[in-house]
Design an enzyme around this catalytic site. Structure first.
Site, PDB file in Angstrom:
ATOM      1  CB  SER A  18      -2.367 128.535  40.280  1.00 38.87           C
ATOM      2  OG  SER A  18      -3.243 129.405  40.932  1.00 38.87           O
ATOM      3  CG  ASP A 112      -5.288 133.814  35.166  1.00 41.34           C
ATOM      4  OD1 ASP A 112      -6.219 133.672  35.983  1.00 41.34           O
ATOM      5  OD2 ASP A 112      -4.147 133.392  35.366  1.00 41.34           O
ATOM      6  CG  HIS A 146      -5.766 130.571  37.121  1.00 42.37           C
ATOM      7  ND1 HIS A 146      -4.750 131.497  37.170  1.00 42.37           N
ATOM      8  CD2 HIS A 146      -5.658 129.821  38.241  1.00 42.37           C
ATOM      9  CE1 HIS A 146      -4.051 131.296  38.284  1.00 42.37           C
ATOM     10  NE2 HIS A 146      -4.583 130.296  38.946  1.00 42.37           N
TER      11      HIS A 146
END
Ligand code: NAG
Ligand code: NAG
Length: 202
Positions: A18, A112, A146
């Protein structure tokens, strides 16, 4: 890090997820001695806050909170809040990943909901090739959200987003996501072993 007693050096590998993945991409682009980088669901962009390092600066892509959707049970879906990538792979908010010395592995979840990791990885690939670099490896998992974490970590379907101070959904279907976590870990070890040499026995 290259001075750390457990690091073989003189080169290191970086692994981030991320925002952490985007920090790794910045380190690979701006610092020396990074010879392999893995980005798990990074964006390849500076998304929220401009970054400055020595003579380099990259402005932020920005977002518009009017594009936040309510998914269910009051959970928010922020997948579409980022601003459009005008100019594609030459957008000025993109991290100059073509400066990275070593290869980059992109791992993305097709479900995601933080941002469109798969689209972003494609743009990163275009940028590298436009600058005469090799096409990077992109591993893309269906039904995966994600937070691709190490194997057997429970999937995180939603949690508090620090920027919004509200819970948001991250995407992912538990079975597919869990399988992706197991596979991604093997792929990461293979990539690092290939580019950094065998893991030292601890
Ligand atoms: C970076 O790598 C070079 C060799 O490629 C080495 O001479 C140098 O000491 C390394 N720098 C650091 C800070 O480890
Ligand atoms: C990347 O993000 C997407 C979308 O949020 C998600 O579906 C996928 O599981 C993520 N992949 C990893 C490896 O975290």
């Amino acid at each position: 890090m290259t001075q750390h007693s457990l690091i073989k050096g003189p080169h290191i590998g970086l692994l981030g997820i991320s925002l952490g993945a985007d920090i790794c991409l910045c380190m690979a682009s701006f610092l020396k001695n990074v010879s392999a980088t893995v980005s798990i669901n990074g964006s390849g962009f500076i998304t929220n806050k401009a970054i400055y390092y020595k003579e380099n600066s990259v402005p932020q892509l920005g977002h518009d909170l009017r594009r936040v959707k309510v998914a269910f049970s009051g959970l928010l879906d922020i997948v579409d809040i980022r601003n459009d990538i005008v100019g594609g792979c030459e957008n000025p908010c993109m991290i100059p990943i073509e400066k990275a010395q070593g290869p980059i592995l992109f791992i993305v979840g097709q479900d995601d909901h933080n941002w469109r990791s798969e689209v972003y990885a494609q743009i990163a690939s275009e940028r590298l090739q436009a600058h005469g670099k090799e096409k990077p490896q992109i591993i893309s998992y269906p039904g995966t959200g994600h937070y691709i974490e190490p194997p057997y970590f429970p999937m995180c379907p939603a949690s508090l987003h620090t920027l919004l101070d509200k819970p948001v959904i991250w995407g992912g279907e538990p079975r597919a996501h869990s399988k992706a976590q197991v596979d991604a870990w093997k792929q990461i070890l293979t990539f690092f072993t290939k580019h950094l040499g065998p893991f030292p026995k601890l």
